[in-house]
Design an enzyme around this catalytic site. Structure first.
Site, mmCIF file in Angstrom:
data_model
loop_
_atom_site.group_PDB
_atom_site.id
_atom_site.type_symbol
_atom_site.label_atom_id
_atom_site.label_comp_id
_atom_site.label_asym_id
_atom_site.label_seq_id
_atom_site.Cartn_x
_atom_site.Cartn_y
_atom_site.Cartn_z
ATOM 1 N N SER A 44 0.913 -1.271 0.002
ATOM 2 C CA SER A 44 0.003 -0.046 -0.043
ATOM 3 C C SER A 44 0.845 1.188 0.131
ATOM 4 O O SER A 44 1.053 1.871 0.879
ATOM 5 C CB SER A 44 -0.857 0.072 1.165
ATOM 6 O OG SER A 44 -0.174 0.094 2.418
ATOM 7 N N HIS A 157 -3.149 -6.176 2.522
ATOM 8 C CA HIS A 157 -2.431 -7.226 3.290
ATOM 9 C C HIS A 157 -3.088 -8.349 3.194
ATOM 10 O O HIS A 157 -2.368 -9.446 3.822
ATOM 11 C CB HIS A 157 -1.673 -6.705 4.536
ATOM 12 C CG HIS A 157 -0.778 -5.551 4.284
ATOM 13 N ND1 HIS A 157 -0.446 -4.787 5.453
ATOM 14 C CD2 HIS A 157 -0.438 -4.814 3.190
ATOM 15 C CE1 HIS A 157 0.507 -3.697 4.955
ATOM 16 N NE2 HIS A 157 0.415 -3.805 3.691
ATOM 17 N N GLU A 166 -4.216 -2.707 9.327
ATOM 18 C CA GLU A 166 -3.730 -3.246 10.294
ATOM 19 C C GLU A 166 -4.388 -3.110 11.647
ATOM 20 O O GLU A 166 -4.762 -1.914 12.359
ATOM 21 C CB GLU A 166 -2.180 -2.625 10.414
ATOM 22 C CG GLU A 166 -1.461 -2.788 9.204
ATOM 23 C CD GLU A 166 -0.235 -2.189 9.140
ATOM 24 O OE1 GLU A 166 0.228 -1.731 10.255
ATOM 25 O OE2 GLU A 166 0.484 -2.101 8.026
ATOM 26 N N GLU A 207 2.000 -9.452 6.894
ATOM 27 C CA GLU A 207 2.614 -9.050 8.101
ATOM 28 C C GLU A 207 2.644 -10.033 9.240
ATOM 29 O O GLU A 207 2.962 -9.705 10.321
ATOM 30 C CB GLU A 207 2.502 -7.414 8.382
ATOM 31 C CG GLU A 207 2.663 -6.518 7.334
ATOM 32 C CD GLU A 207 2.736 -5.082 7.754
ATOM 33 O OE1 GLU A 207 2.034 -4.991 9.016
ATOM 34 O OE2 GLU A 207 3.131 -4.268 6.827
ATOM 35 N N ASP A 243 -3.657 1.099 11.756
ATOM 36 C CA ASP A 243 -3.321 1.486 10.730
ATOM 37 C C ASP A 243 -4.418 1.437 9.569
ATOM 38 O O ASP A 243 -4.635 0.531 9.046
ATOM 39 C CB ASP A 243 -2.018 0.941 10.099
ATOM 40 C CG ASP A 243 -1.685 1.528 8.614
ATOM 41 O OD1 ASP A 243 -2.202 2.559 8.318
ATOM 42 O OD2 ASP A 243 -0.713 1.086 7.992
ATOM 43 N N GLU A 288 -3.023 5.372 12.332
ATOM 44 C CA GLU A 288 -2.210 5.761 11.291
ATOM 45 C C GLU A 288 -3.034 5.985 10.135
ATOM 46 O O GLU A 288 -4.073 5.174 9.941
ATOM 47 C CB GLU A 288 -1.186 4.601 11.239
ATOM 48 C CG GLU A 288 -0.076 4.929 10.194
ATOM 49 C CD GLU A 288 0.730 3.662 10.082
ATOM 50 O OE1 GLU A 288 0.956 3.115 11.139
ATOM 51 O OE2 GLU A 288 1.043 3.412 8.817
ATOM 52 N N ASP A 315 1.750 8.275 7.548
ATOM 53 C CA ASP A 315 2.554 7.380 6.792
ATOM 54 C C ASP A 315 2.690 7.855 5.355
ATOM 55 O O ASP A 315 3.488 8.599 4.933
ATOM 56 C CB ASP A 315 2.088 5.858 7.122
ATOM 57 C CG ASP A 315 2.612 4.668 6.125
ATOM 58 O OD1 ASP A 315 3.612 5.324 5.592
ATOM 59 O OD2 ASP A 315 2.190 3.695 6.051
ATOM 60 N N LYS A 340 9.766 5.089 7.326
ATOM 61 C CA LYS A 340 10.286 3.855 6.625
ATOM 62 C C LYS A 340 11.517 4.128 5.513
ATOM 63 O O LYS A 340 11.137 5.005 4.741
ATOM 64 C CB LYS A 340 8.867 3.365 5.665
ATOM 65 C CG LYS A 340 7.701 2.918 6.319
ATOM 66 C CD LYS A 340 6.321 2.810 5.350
ATOM 67 C CE LYS A 340 5.604 1.759 5.830
ATOM 68 N NZ LYS A 340 4.282 1.976 5.111
ATOM 69 N N HIS A 368 8.927 -1.415 9.311
ATOM 70 C CA HIS A 368 8.905 -2.426 8.254
ATOM 71 C C HIS A 368 8.101 -1.951 7.149
ATOM 72 O O HIS A 368 7.293 -1.021 7.135
ATOM 73 C CB HIS A 368 8.914 -3.633 8.908
ATOM 74 C CG HIS A 368 7.388 -3.974 9.125
ATOM 75 N ND1 HIS A 368 6.700 -5.224 9.363
ATOM 76 C CD2 HIS A 368 6.490 -3.151 9.409
ATOM 77 C CE1 HIS A 368 5.619 -5.086 9.365
ATOM 78 N NE2 HIS A 368 5.327 -3.746 9.674
ATOM 79 N N ARG A 369 8.185 -2.860 5.805
ATOM 80 C CA ARG A 369 7.166 -2.873 4.960
ATOM 81 C C ARG A 369 6.468 -4.160 4.914
ATOM 82 O O ARG A 369 6.865 -5.108 5.502
ATOM 83 C CB ARG A 369 7.799 -2.580 3.831
ATOM 84 C CG ARG A 369 8.580 -1.157 3.339
ATOM 85 C CD ARG A 369 7.861 0.003 3.797
ATOM 86 N NE ARG A 369 6.760 0.148 3.148
ATOM 87 C CZ ARG A 369 6.267 1.126 2.078
ATOM 88 N NH1 ARG A 369 7.388 2.002 1.751
ATOM 89 N NH2 ARG A 369 5.177 1.562 1.539
ATOM 90 N N LYS A 391 7.040 -0.425 14.632
ATOM 91 C CA LYS A 391 6.278 -1.375 13.717
ATOM 92 C C LYS A 391 6.959 -2.459 13.185
ATOM 93 O O LYS A 391 7.562 -2.137 12.266
ATOM 94 C CB LYS A 391 5.560 -0.514 12.640
ATOM 95 C CG LYS A 391 3.960 -0.253 13.243
ATOM 96 C CD LYS A 391 3.454 0.679 12.209
ATOM 97 C CE LYS A 391 2.911 -0.006 10.986
ATOM 98 N NZ LYS A 391 1.962 0.606 9.990
HETATM 99 P P1 PGA Z 1 3.288 -1.409 3.135
HETATM 100 O O1 PGA Z 1 2.217 -1.309 4.456
HETATM 101 O O2 PGA Z 1 4.371 -1.769 3.746
HETATM 102 O O3 PGA Z 1 2.352 -2.402 2.280
HETATM 103 O O4 PGA Z 1 3.266 0.171 2.592
HETATM 104 C C1 PGA Z 1 2.770 -1.010 5.503
HETATM 105 C C2 PGA Z 1 1.871 0.513 6.270
HETATM 106 O O5 PGA Z 1 1.104 0.987 5.664
HETATM 107 O O6 PGA Z 1 2.207 0.791 7.235
HETATM 108 ZN ZN ZN Z 2 0.590 2.533 6.989
#
Ligand code: PGA
Ligand code: ZN
Length: 423
Positions: A44, A157, A166, A207, A243, A288, A315, A340, A368-369, A391
């Site tokens: 995402s 995800h 999330e 995740e 999230d 988030e 984010d 990130k 992380h991703r 995270k």
């Molecule tokens: P992504 O998701 O790594 O798929 O972008 C993580 C997040 O949105 O925090």
């Molecule tokens: Zn996010």
């Protein structure tokens, strides 16, 4: 001791946790020391993120190969960094920025620049025989972050019907990182039993969190709260974070939010109202991306309403980008930034954005991703910067657990010098 001069950089294509290629770089020093790092990849992704260079050759990995980025490391970057002092991170990253010359790092690829930037830091740390967190953070680096563990996955995800991406638990009431991780892992397993008892799926998402289909997203909050209490903890000890990844829902044409799985449509005001209600009825301490990445006005409104009660984390809104964070600070949008490293592409820019957040009273959360590797640099960055939170997914799937295990080892190495979380 010899100077930590870079002799060459080389890279290869490796796979991330989704089986998609990514870049691993090795930075070699003249004294024979090396540093290795690899980069993650999101699903995402925000539209303002730095460019992840992909080959687009449909005959290889459905166009997702990174041989171009690898070649940029092996040729141009290696040449430009040859002879540069590996401990001069700012200069290394400036050279990478100048060599790229674009706003989004679209020429070399942020996947190429970040892999080299992190590998150079690792090489310098190895040169001085220091752990990475100590090399980057000095004597002051001694705080272990509270893990925000993503135990129920939805959105992009997971292929279930949950819209919020999330659902995380944060063991804020633990005394140590090891204790917090144990609490989180116990709650994760209890949640698995609760789902199994209800005949729901315990398959996991990207995740590592469970990814069941549920009657409504709020049921996830009820189940998680039940898992917290049935594990013997209170919701003061273990709190919930969301999230929403609301950028995934935003329709610019209609100026509204369309949740694709349940076919619900909400206005900005309705969405803010929904978050206010959830915060008043559930033990949520952080949200988030509750609104879209372009909606600074909405973020200001949401921050005015909720910013004194909970963390509002940008984010996709900030994409680890200093300019976008400053815009948020200026307009009163959010009160924390997700960090990130691959959204921006060099370690120096990561450290700078954290400094800016701190100096304006914004929180920051290294992250992380969804597509990860076994690389644990993120754990060291969190300790080096004394982050209150991190995270890095569920206590499940080795690419997530690797970061948690690294933090366990750092905590053990710090001994009595370690502190945990916001205390
Ligand atoms: P992504 O998701 O790594 O798929 O972008 C993580 C997040 O949105 O925090
Ligand atoms: Zn996010």
């Amino acid at each position: 001791m010899n100077k930590a001069q870079i002799s060459k950089c080389c890279a290869r294509e490796i796979l991330d946790s989704r089986g998609t290629p990514t870049v691993e770089a090795t930075v070699c020093l003249t004294d024979g020391t090396i540093g290795v790092a690899s980069v993650p990849s999101g699903a995402s992704t925000g539209i303002f993120e730095a460019c992840e260079l992909r080959d687009g050759d449909k005959k290889r990995y459905h166009g997702r190969g990174v041989l171009g980025a690898v070649s940029n490391v092996n040729r141009q970057i290696s040449q430009a960094l040859s002879g540069v002092n590996a401990e001069d991170q700012a200069q290394i990253d400036r050279i990478l920025l100048d060599l790229d010359g674009t706003e989004q790092k679209s020429r070399l690829g942020a996947n190429a620049t970040l892999a080299v930037s992190l590998a150079a830091a690792r090489a310098a740390a190895n040169h001085y025989r220091l752990p990475l967190y100590r090399y980057l953070g000095g004597a002051a680096a001694r705080r272990l972050p509270v893990p925000m563990m993503n135990i129920l996955n939805g959105g992009a995800h997971a292929s279930n019907n949950v819209e919020i991406q999330e659902f995380m638990i944060a063991p804020v009431g633990a005394e140590t990182f090891a204790e917090g991780l144990r609490m989180g892992s116990e709650i994760y397993r209890t949640l698995g039993s609760l789902l199994r008892d209800k005949g729901l799926s315990t398959a996991v998402g990207d995740e590592g969190g469970y990814a069941p289909s549920l009657p409504g997203d709020e049921d996830a909050l009820r189940l998680i709260t039940q898992a917290i209490t049935e594990s013997g903890y209170t919701t003061d000890q273990v709190k919930i974070a969301l999230d929403c990844a609301a950028s995934e829902w935003f329709s610019e044409k209609e100026a509204c939010y369309r949740m694709p799985k349940r076919m619900l449509t909400k206005s900005r005001a309705e969405l803010i109202g929904e978050w206010e209600r959830l915060v008043s009825e559930h033990p949520i301490f952080s949200i988030e991306d509750g609104l879209d990445q372009r909606d600074f006005d909405g973020w200001r409104e949401m921050t005015a309403k909720l910013g004194k009660k909970i963390l509002l984390v940008g984010d996709d809104l900030f994409v680890t980008n200093e300019k976008r964070l400053r815009e948020g600070i200026r307009t009163g949008a959010a009160n924390a930034i997700l960090v990130k490293p691959n959204q921006i592409g060099t370690l120096s820019e990561v450290l700078n954005v954290i400094r800016t957040a701190l100096s304006h009273g914004y929180g920051f959360i290294p992250s992380h991703r969804s597509g990860e590797t076994e690389d644990t640099t993120l754990a060291d960055i969190a300790v080096a910067t004394n982050a209150a939170y991190i995270k890095t997914g569920a206590p499940c799937r080795s690419e997530r657990v690797a970061k948690y295990n690294r933090l366990l080892r750092i905590e053990a190495a710090l001994g009595d010098g370690a502190v945990y979380g916001a205390c």
